[in-house]
Design a protein around this motif. Structure first.
Motif, PDB file in Angstrom:
ATOM      1  N   GLU A  24       0.825  -1.206   0.000  1.00  0.00           N
ATOM      2  CA  GLU A  24       0.000   0.000   0.000  1.00  0.00           C
ATOM      3  C   GLU A  24       0.864   1.263   0.000  1.00  0.00           C
ATOM      4  OE1 GLU A  24      -3.188  -0.009   2.863  1.00  0.00           O
ATOM      5  OE2 GLU A  24      -3.345  -2.200   2.807  1.00  0.00           O
ATOM      6  N   ILE A  25       2.104   1.143   0.453  1.00  0.00           N
ATOM      7  CA  ILE A  25       3.104   2.195   0.313  1.00  0.00           C
ATOM      8  C   ILE A  25       4.219   1.654  -0.571  1.00  0.00           C
ATOM      9  CG2 ILE A  25       4.865   3.570   1.484  1.00  0.00           C
ATOM     10  CD1 ILE A  25       3.117   3.748   3.899  1.00  0.00           C
ATOM     11  N   GLY A  26       4.548   2.405  -1.614  1.00  0.00           N
ATOM     12  CA  GLY A  26       5.606   1.960  -2.516  1.00  0.00           C
ATOM     13  C   GLY A  26       5.137   1.067  -3.645  1.00  0.00           C
ATOM     14  N   SER A  27       3.847   1.091  -3.953  1.00  0.00           N
ATOM     15  CA  SER A  27       3.307   0.209  -4.993  1.00  0.00           C
ATOM     16  C   SER A  27       3.869   0.526  -6.377  1.00  0.00           C
ATOM     17  CB  SER A  27       1.775   0.313  -5.023  1.00  0.00           C
ATOM     18  OG  SER A  27       1.373   1.650  -5.285  1.00  0.00           O
ATOM     19  N   GLU A  28       4.314   1.770  -6.600  1.00  0.00           N
ATOM     20  CA  GLU A  28       4.858   2.149  -7.902  1.00  0.00           C
ATOM     21  C   GLU A  28       6.367   1.987  -7.973  1.00  0.00           C
ATOM     22  OE1 GLU A  28       3.486   5.899  -9.333  1.00  0.00           O
ATOM     23  OE2 GLU A  28       1.497   5.683  -8.423  1.00  0.00           O
ATOM     24  N   ASP A  29       6.977   1.527  -6.896  1.00  0.00           N
ATOM     25  CA  ASP A  29       8.422   1.297  -6.888  1.00  0.00           C
ATOM     26  C   ASP A  29       8.724  -0.172  -7.140  1.00  0.00           C
ATOM     27  OD1 ASP A  29      10.019   3.879  -5.736  1.00  0.00           O
ATOM     28  OD2 ASP A  29       7.989   3.789  -4.920  1.00  0.00           O
ATOM     29  N   ARG A  30       9.855  -0.419  -7.769  1.00  0.00           N
ATOM     30  CA  ARG A  30      10.225  -1.809  -8.084  1.00  0.00           C
ATOM     31  C   ARG A  30      10.591  -2.584  -6.833  1.00  0.00           C
ATOM     32  NH1 ARG A  30      14.680  -1.617 -12.674  1.00  0.00           N
ATOM     33  NH2 ARG A  30      15.536  -0.073 -11.233  1.00  0.00           N
ATOM     34  N   GLU A  31      11.163  -1.899  -5.848  1.00  0.00           N
ATOM     35  CA  GLU A  31      11.595  -2.577  -4.632  1.00  0.00           C
ATOM     36  C   GLU A  31      10.843  -2.030  -3.433  1.00  0.00           C
ATOM     37  OE1 GLU A  31      15.800  -2.299  -4.275  1.00  0.00           O
ATOM     38  OE2 GLU A  31      16.209  -3.533  -6.041  1.00  0.00           O
ATOM     39  N   GLN A  32      10.562  -2.895  -2.485  1.00  0.00           N
ATOM     40  CA  GLN A  32       9.802  -2.526  -1.286  1.00  0.00           C
ATOM     41  C   GLN A  32      10.633  -1.622  -0.373  1.00  0.00           C
ATOM     42  OE1 GLN A  32       8.347  -5.918   1.015  1.00  0.00           O
ATOM     43  NE2 GLN A  32       8.710  -4.777   2.888  1.00  0.00           N
ATOM     44  N   PHE A  33       9.947  -0.661   0.262  1.00  0.00           N
ATOM     45  CA  PHE A  33      10.598   0.149   1.298  1.00  0.00           C
ATOM     46  C   PHE A  33      10.815  -0.711   2.538  1.00  0.00           C
ATOM     47  CE2 PHE A  33       8.292   3.787  -0.821  1.00  0.00           C
ATOM     48  CZ  PHE A  33       9.440   4.383  -1.318  1.00  0.00           C
ATOM     49  N   TYR A  34      11.959  -0.529   3.198  1.00  0.00           N
ATOM     50  CA  TYR A  34      12.238  -1.223   4.460  1.00  0.00           C
ATOM     51  C   TYR A  34      12.558  -0.187   5.526  1.00  0.00           C
ATOM     52  CZ  TYR A  34      12.537  -5.673   1.968  1.00  0.00           C
ATOM     53  OH  TYR A  34      12.245  -6.788   1.220  1.00  0.00           O
ATOM     54  N   PHE A  35      11.886  -0.284   6.647  1.00  0.00           N
ATOM     55  CA  PHE A  35      12.157   0.590   7.786  1.00  0.00           C
ATOM     56  C   PHE A  35      12.513  -0.284   8.978  1.00  0.00           C
ATOM     57  CE2 PHE A  35       9.360   3.122   5.085  1.00  0.00           C
ATOM     58  CZ  PHE A  35      10.084   4.300   4.994  1.00  0.00           C
ATOM     59  N   THR A  36      13.655   0.008   9.612  1.00  0.00           N
ATOM     60  CA  THR A  36      14.176  -0.812  10.696  1.00  0.00           C
ATOM     61  C   THR A  36      14.561   0.066  11.881  1.00  0.00           C
ATOM     62  OG1 THR A  36      16.487  -0.662   9.978  1.00  0.00           O
ATOM     63  CG2 THR A  36      15.117  -2.378   8.944  1.00  0.00           C
ATOM     64  N   ILE A  37      15.197  -0.550  12.866  1.00  0.00           N
ATOM     65  CA  ILE A  37      15.692   0.181  14.025  1.00  0.00           C
ATOM     66  C   ILE A  37      16.716   1.238  13.608  1.00  0.00           C
ATOM     67  CG2 ILE A  37      17.485  -1.541  14.439  1.00  0.00           C
ATOM     68  CD1 ILE A  37      15.580   0.450  17.139  1.00  0.00           C
TER      69      ILE A  37
END
Length: 337
Positions: free
Chosen positions: A147-160
């Motif tokens: 639902e966030i980043g649907s138009e990007d080829r790679e998924q967003f990653y959020f970590t510590i």
């Protein structure tokens, strides 16, 4: 007695073969054959001044790895974008240990400790950190669902790491301003800085307006009084330049590649906001990556920032044909060698 060079540029295969550097090539020889030659190799041992052993072959030094040296390898899960899957044969050579992500209590504790100033004062209360965890978890969940980043080829990653970047930014800004003003900041003002940095870290890397709006709503949920577009002014002093409340030192050493006045950009609200974000990244010793379409002023922003701070600006174009030597240089043969 173990083989002298069992750790030198070698891989011990299942058939007890050892790869030993012989002359200019690396050849596979059986262990029994190596044992016969071991004394010959041992006679060729040299020692550095500190006692480090090495083998001299064709004037090239091959060092023996210290017996206490240990190799630890890490990798991301197979479902991460861009990661190559290792073969079962190679994986079987490692003692694989799965490392779980931090659970909520540990995540919050690490961030709470990271938000202490140099005198041990906690800058942000645990309730605000819990609210950040809630927003972080919601944004990461929406990224995984697409639902966030649907138009990007790679998924967003959020970590510590993102949360620790927020803590480092808050800590630096609060301590610098308190030192400059010679007084403690009000807790509500520190919380405003905290929320601002949450927005910067989580929102600035998103490409589409719809992604940013969804993420902002995730942050607005647990937090109140979220200010999205704060006005930025540039203030020039003899030795420093301020982008809002973020300052950078002006270089006085007459750098050779400082851009000229033709690099000056019009001070639109968007340009000023981007300059402040870049200045903050420089101030925090971060490594910014500007992503955007051609003509969006990515290079121009960096060039203008170099002009304002009187630092050298060097542009290197990288593409599929670019060589690593363009960045770090290369060896030049010595004349007569």
């Amino acid at each position: 007695e173990s083989c002298v060079f069992e750790r030198i540029n070698c891989l011990l295969d299942d058939d007890k073969s050892l790869r030993i550097p012989e002359h200019q090539d690396e050849a596979w020889i059986q262990e029994a054959e190596y044992l016969k030659k071991r004394n010959t190799y041992a006679e060729a041992l040299r020692h550095e001044e500190d006692g480090t052993e090495y083998l001299l072959i064709n004037d090239k030094r091959t060092y023996r790895i210290h017996p206490h040296f240990r190799l630890f390898a890490t990798m991301n899960p197979a479902d991460y974008a861009g990661r190559n899957i290792l073969s079962p044969a190679l994986m079987n050579r490692f003692r694989v240990k799965w490392i779980d992500d931090f659970w909520r209590g540990e995540w919050m504790l690490m961030l709470y400790e990271a938000l202490r100033d140099d005198k041990g004062r906690y800058l942000i209360d645990t309730d605000s950190i819990a609210r950040l965890y809630f927003a972080h978890d919601k944004i990461q969940e929406l990224c995984k669902k697409g639902e966030i980043g649907s138009e990007d080829r790679e998924q967003f990653y959020f970590t510590i790491r993102n949360a620790k970047r927020i803590a480092r930014r808050v800590r630096t800004r609060v301590m610098e301003q308190e030192k400059r003003d010679n007084k403690l900041l009000h807790q509500e003002y520190i919380k405003r800085i905290f929320i601002e940095e949450i927005l910067n870290v989580y929102i600035s890397g998103m490409r589409t307006e719809s992604d940013r709006e969804i993420a902002i709503e995730c942050i607005k949920g647990p937090f109140e009084n979220v200010n999205i577009n704060e006005a930025v002014n540039i203030t020039l002093l003899p030795d420093r330049i301020f982008f809002g409340d973020i300052s950078l030192e002006i270089n006085k050493t007459n750098q050779p590649y400082v851009p000229g006045p033709d690099s000056v950009m019009t001070h639109t609200p968007t340009t000023l906001r981007y300059l402040r974000q870049l200045a903050k990244a420089v101030r925090m010793d971060e490594k910014p990556l500007l992503v955007g379409p051609t003509g969006a002023a990515k290079t121009s922003l960096i060039r203008y920032l170099a002009y304002l701070t009187q630092n050298s600006f060097v542009r290197v174009n990288l593409d599929a044909q670019a060589d690593v030597s363009e960045l770090i240089g290369h060896n030049v043969p010595k004349e007569g060698s």
